[in-house]
Design an enzyme around this catalytic site. Sequence first.
Site, mmCIF file in Angstrom:
data_model
loop_
_atom_site.group_PDB
_atom_site.id
_atom_site.type_symbol
_atom_site.label_atom_id
_atom_site.label_comp_id
_atom_site.label_asym_id
_atom_site.label_seq_id
_atom_site.Cartn_x
_atom_site.Cartn_y
_atom_site.Cartn_z
ATOM 1 N N LYS A 1 -8.767 -4.031 5.034
ATOM 2 C CA LYS A 1 -9.070 -3.373 5.783
ATOM 3 C C LYS A 1 -9.134 -4.186 7.362
ATOM 4 O O LYS A 1 -9.868 -5.638 7.154
ATOM 5 C CB LYS A 1 -10.403 -2.674 5.778
ATOM 6 C CG LYS A 1 -10.418 -1.731 4.657
ATOM 7 C CD LYS A 1 -9.659 -0.591 5.070
ATOM 8 C CE LYS A 1 -10.002 0.771 4.053
ATOM 9 N NZ LYS A 1 -9.126 1.821 4.393
ATOM 10 N N LYS B 1 -4.141 -4.712 0.070
ATOM 11 C CA LYS B 1 -4.467 -4.200 1.553
ATOM 12 C C LYS B 1 -5.555 -4.756 1.864
ATOM 13 O O LYS B 1 -6.696 -4.551 1.143
ATOM 14 C CB LYS B 1 -4.297 -2.655 1.399
ATOM 15 C CG LYS B 1 -4.832 -1.709 2.292
ATOM 16 C CD LYS B 1 -4.474 -0.384 2.397
ATOM 17 C CE LYS B 1 -5.783 0.488 2.594
ATOM 18 N NZ LYS B 1 -5.489 1.920 2.618
ATOM 19 N N ASP C 1 -1.672 7.514 8.113
ATOM 20 C CA ASP C 1 -2.648 8.221 6.938
ATOM 21 C C ASP C 1 -3.376 9.411 7.400
ATOM 22 O O ASP C 1 -2.679 10.588 7.361
ATOM 23 C CB ASP C 1 -3.831 6.949 6.434
ATOM 24 C CG ASP C 1 -4.710 7.436 5.450
ATOM 25 O OD1 ASP C 1 -4.710 8.682 5.250
ATOM 26 O OD2 ASP C 1 -5.653 6.706 5.088
ATOM 27 N N LYS D 1 -2.051 11.306 0.487
ATOM 28 C CA LYS D 1 -3.404 11.773 -0.103
ATOM 29 C C LYS D 1 -3.371 13.051 -0.513
ATOM 30 O O LYS D 1 -3.372 13.893 0.898
ATOM 31 C CB LYS D 1 -4.503 11.287 0.533
ATOM 32 C CG LYS D 1 -4.826 9.851 0.846
ATOM 33 C CD LYS D 1 -5.701 9.526 1.607
ATOM 34 C CE LYS D 1 -5.931 7.936 1.888
ATOM 35 N NZ LYS D 1 -7.104 7.482 2.981
ATOM 36 N N GLU E 1 -1.355 0.270 8.494
ATOM 37 C CA GLU E 1 -1.723 1.425 8.386
ATOM 38 C C GLU E 1 -2.621 2.042 9.414
ATOM 39 O O GLU E 1 -3.786 1.511 9.784
ATOM 40 C CB GLU E 1 -2.249 1.685 6.874
ATOM 41 C CG GLU E 1 -2.726 2.975 6.599
ATOM 42 C CD GLU E 1 -3.320 2.954 5.206
ATOM 43 O OE1 GLU E 1 -3.404 2.219 4.313
ATOM 44 O OE2 GLU E 1 -3.964 4.169 4.877
ATOM 45 N N SER F 1 -7.091 -1.776 -2.399
ATOM 46 C CA SER F 1 -7.743 -1.823 -0.807
ATOM 47 C C SER F 1 -8.938 -2.727 -0.819
ATOM 48 O O SER F 1 -10.025 -2.334 -1.459
ATOM 49 C CB SER F 1 -7.969 -0.467 -0.427
ATOM 50 O OG SER F 1 -8.273 -0.290 0.810
ATOM 51 N N GLY G 1 -5.818 6.311 -1.753
ATOM 52 C CA GLY G 1 -6.933 6.361 -2.467
ATOM 53 C C GLY G 1 -8.089 6.861 -1.367
ATOM 54 O O GLY G 1 -8.284 6.340 -0.375
ATOM 55 N N ASP H 1 -4.977 -1.717 7.014
ATOM 56 C CA ASP H 1 -5.445 -0.786 7.302
ATOM 57 C C ASP H 1 -6.493 -0.691 8.323
ATOM 58 O O ASP H 1 -7.432 -1.188 7.996
ATOM 59 C CB ASP H 1 -5.714 0.102 6.044
ATOM 60 C CG ASP H 1 -6.240 1.538 6.227
ATOM 61 O OD1 ASP H 1 -6.095 2.040 7.420
ATOM 62 O OD2 ASP H 1 -6.447 2.313 5.288
#
Length: 362
Positions: free
Chosen positions: A156, A154, A231, A255, A206, A128, A283, A181
Site C-alpha cells: 500500500k 503488493k 480497482d 472483486k 493500482e 497485500s 481481496g 496500491d
Amino acid sequence: MRLVRLPLVRFFETSFGRVYDRTFLVTKLDGEGATAYGECVADDTPYYSSETTDTAWQIISQFLAPLVLGVPFEHPRDIFPAMRRVRGHHMAKAAIEMAAWDLYARQQGVPLRQVLGGARTEIAAGVSIGIQDSLEQLADRVAAELADGYRRIKIKVKPGWDVEAVALLRKRFGPIPLMVDANAAYRLEDAGHLAKLDPYDLMMIEQPLDDDDISDHAVLQRQLKTAICLDESIHSVRAGRDALDAGACRIINIKPGRVGGHAESIRLHDLCAARQVPVWHGGMLESGIGRAHNLHLSSLPNFSLPGDVAASRRYYQPDLIEPGIDVQPDGMIRVPDGPGIGVHVMEDRLAQATLRQAEYTL
Ligand code: OSB
Ligand code: MG
C-alpha cells in the site's frame, strides 16, 4: 444474515487509515435441501466504498430480500438482474447472489468453480502488505511473505510512503513481482511524482486517483510507463468497458462484491479476455467464507496474474472455516473440491463473532 466482527491477526493500514478488526455480514441461504453461504465485503466505514455494513443490512432487509425470497430461479445468473430495481448497492447484492451460486453448486453436488466455468484446481497467491511503522518493518514483512512462497508482493502506498519504499524493496529483494496500491490517494497533479516509480519496473500501480474517476486515469496512463490497474473505479461491467475504451488502465482488479457478484464478475472477466486485458482477483480481508468464493472465481482462465487471495492465517486465527485456507510452499492455493464453496463453516465460531442477526422467510 449476521453482522460479524473478527479481530485481525495483524493491523492493516491503507491510505485511508489503520484497522485492527474487520466487521462484515455473513449471509446464509436455505433452500431445497441445501444450505449455502455468502459474505458481504462492505466495511463498517465508508472509506473504501460508500457502502457500509449498515447500508447493506438496511438494503438487504428492506429491498433485496423481498425481491428474491420465494421467487423461482432457474440459475443463479438470474439473481442480479432480478435486483435491478435497486440502484447500486453491489456489495449488498453480491452477498445474496454469491450465496445463491453456492446453493446451486451444492444442489448439483459439484464445486462452485465448475458452475462458474473455472478449470484450474489451484491458483497463484499474492499478498497485500499494509503501510507499516517503518521501512525496516516493511522489508521484514516482505521477507516473511516471500519465505511463505507468495508469488507477488503488493504494498500500500500514499504520499510520503511510496518511492522510497519501492526503492528499498527493489534494492533488498531484486526483481520480485512487485506492485503498489494507492487506494485513490493521489491527484492528477501528482503525475510527475508518480512517474518517479517508472524506473522500478512495477507490475502495475493500482487505483492512483479518485474512486469514481476514469478520465483523469486515462490522462495519467498516457504519462506513465507503469501500467495502471483500476480497482475502486470499476464498480460495474460498464465502468470496466468505459475504462478500457478510454485507455484509463491496462489491467483490472476484479472483486465480486464491487461489481454485484459472480455473474457480473464473469462478464467483466470475459470482456477483459476478449480485449486481451489481464485481470486478477482482489481481496477485501475476507473471512474463509468470502475467501473460498474468491478462490473458485479465481479459477477462471483470464485471472492470469496472482491476486490478493492469500492464506486464512494472515487474517484470522481461527478463521470461520475449518480447515483454514493454506498456501503451499510453491505459492499456490488449492481450490476446495467439495460441493459449493467446499469449506466447512464453524457455526459455533460464527455465533460467537455475531453482533446482530436476522432471519427472512416467506
Ligand atoms: O484496495 O485492494 C484493496 C483491503 C480492504 C479494502 C481494499 C483493499 C484491500 C487490500 C487487501 O488490498 C487485500 C486482502 O488481502 O484481502
Ligand atoms: Mg485496491
